[in-house]
Design an enzyme around this catalytic site. Structure first.
Site, PDB file in Angstrom:
ATOM      1  CG  ASN A 172      -0.194  -0.146   2.496  1.00 44.45           C
ATOM      2  OD1 ASN A 172       0.590   0.724   2.837  1.00 44.45           O
ATOM      3  ND2 ASN A 172      -0.397  -1.233   3.232  1.00 44.45           N
ATOM      4  CE  LYS A 209      -8.001   0.252  13.687  1.00 47.63           C
ATOM      5  NZ  LYS A 209      -7.197   0.616  12.529  1.00 47.63           N
TER       6      LYS A 209
END
Ligand SMILES: Cc1cc2nc3c(=O)[nH]c(=O)nc-3n(C[C@H](O)[C@H](O)[C@H](O)COP(=O)(O)O)c2cc1C
Length: 396
Positions: free
Chosen positions: A209, A336
């Site tokens: 990434n 999260k």
């Protein structure tokens, strides 16, 4: 910071010019003191030009010292927030280890109450001599910092230990030696993950990434400067910061393994790595040949590092996570935080490539009390210090 840079008589003295320039560029005030032998390797004019400050000479007979004969050495000793000697000869190490004050630099070293840092450079035989090693040990026992020389080919043609450490590493060590410790972090062990992970398809192709690891590496530096012992588990290609125990990893699985062995001994975890969520179902042992028509890549989930470590979190340990979101930032961060039982999530906006590499960035901390005031926009080194200060204030 106000830094006295002592430069003594070794071939590596020319590298002190680069260090002086770097420190001045980073906003420090740098005053150089050249020993007489040092002035045979580099000129006061070079150093004064690079620092914009006077360069002081070796002894009272020299013009620079005669201009202020009475208390120059005491004034300089008081002025300094830190005294660094780069390069440090065997001679100056021996003199200072034994309290000798025979010229301006050695006198300032004896008079100052500021932290002292040494970057020795010399022939391998000299460096390994028991007298030099005993002097270095004595200086360490005074609380001085030693930036050990590295191995390499020396100016004398020999190969071995004694080469001046990299200028960038010395600059970092100076930063560290002069930084105030934060009591809630001093002596604590902080485990930090940083950088991208790489999931190989075959020996030449990989899935990764756009993260560089810059934010995590700056956080490692900031926690180190605050006094923590930092263990950095690093993906990607950024150089490891000085004074940080760094283990390099490639895949998410490697990163998890490196973290699992260190987490039980840590006080806190900062999960700044951009961990791949998927990996190819299988990595081919040989380069895959191109075929005709559409091809299918089957991906499977990688381990969730934060969730795994959080599951074994013991009382007193804390975890800071990062969320890179391109939309609905705060909603995702709150989810999260709860799902992985984190103490805080620092939210990045990654829309349009923001937050990657060396760009100024903004982080919004989210805790169980909800979103907190945003930190930034700031360059990543300053942002990392802001994160550490914010977290230390909450811990304290
Ligand atoms: C060409 C040359 C290179 C030298 N390089 C070093 C060196 O790298 N490290 C060292 O400890 N001494 C080195 N020396 C010896 C020092 O210059 C000598 O010990 C001197 O007295 C050091 O003085 P100072 O510590 O006051 O600068 C070198 C000498 C010469 C002539």
């Amino acid at each position: 910071m106000r830094i006295i840079l002592g430069i003594t008589g070794g071939v590596a003295a020319y590298k002190a010019a680069e260090l002086a320039r770097l420190l001045a560029k980073r906003g420090h005030r740098v005053r150089c003191i050249l020993t007489e032998a040092g002035s045979r390797f580099i000129t006061p004019l070079t150093l004064a030009s690079l620092t914009g400050e006077p360069c002081y000479g070796a002894n009272p007979d020299q013009e620079e010292w005669r201009a202020n004969p009475s208390i120059e050495h005491i004034e300089l000793a008081r002025w300094a927030d830190l005294v660094a000697v780069v390069p440090a000869t065997a001679n100056i190490l021996g003199k200072s280890a034994n309290g000798l004050a025979t010229d301006l630099l050695s006198t300032v070293l004896l008079a100052t109450r500021a932290p002292v840092l040494w970057a020795p450079a010399m022939n391998t035989g000299m460096w390994e001599h028991p007298a030099v090693q005993a002097n270095v040990a004595r200086l360490r026992s005074f609380g001085h910092t030693i930036v050990d020389p590295s191995d390499g080919v020396l100016a004398c043609g020999e190969e071995g230990a004694g080469k001046l450490a990299e200028v960038e590493a010395i600059a970092e060590a100076i930063q560290l030696a002069g930084s105030p410790r934060l009591p809630v972090l001093a002596g604590r062990t902080v485990l930090i993950t940083a950088g991208p992970t790489r999931e190989d398809l075959d020996p030449v192709r990989t899935l990764t990434n756009r993260s560089t690891g810059a934010m995590g590496v700056e956080l490692a530096r900031a926690f180190r400067d605050a006094g923590a012992r930092v263990q950095l588990v690093l993906g990607g290609d950024l150089p490891a910061p000085w004074g940080v125990e760094t283990v390099r990893v490639r895949s998410a699985q490697d990163m998890l393994a490196a973290c699992e062995s260190r987490w039980p001994g840590a006080d806190g975890l900062v999960g700044a790595a951009a961990v791949a969520d998927q990996r190819p179902e299988r990595a081919a042992p040989e380069k895959v040949k191109k075929g005709e028509g559409p091809e299918t890549l089957v991906l499977v989930r990688t381990p969730d590092i934060l969730a795994t470590l959080s599951a074994s979190k013991r009382a007193g340990q804390w975890i800071l996570g990062f969320a890179a979101e391109s939309e609905q930032h705060l909603t995702h961060a709150v989810a999260k935080l709860a799902k992985k039982r984190l103490d805080a999530v620092l939210v990045n906006d990654v829309q349009d490539g923001r937050a990657f590499g060396n760009q100024p960035n903004t982080l919004t901390p989210v805790t169980s009390e909800g979103p907190q005031p945003a930190l930034g926009p700031l360059p990543k080194d300053e942002l990392a210090r802001a994160v550490v200060a914010w977290w230390a204030a909450r811990l304290g």
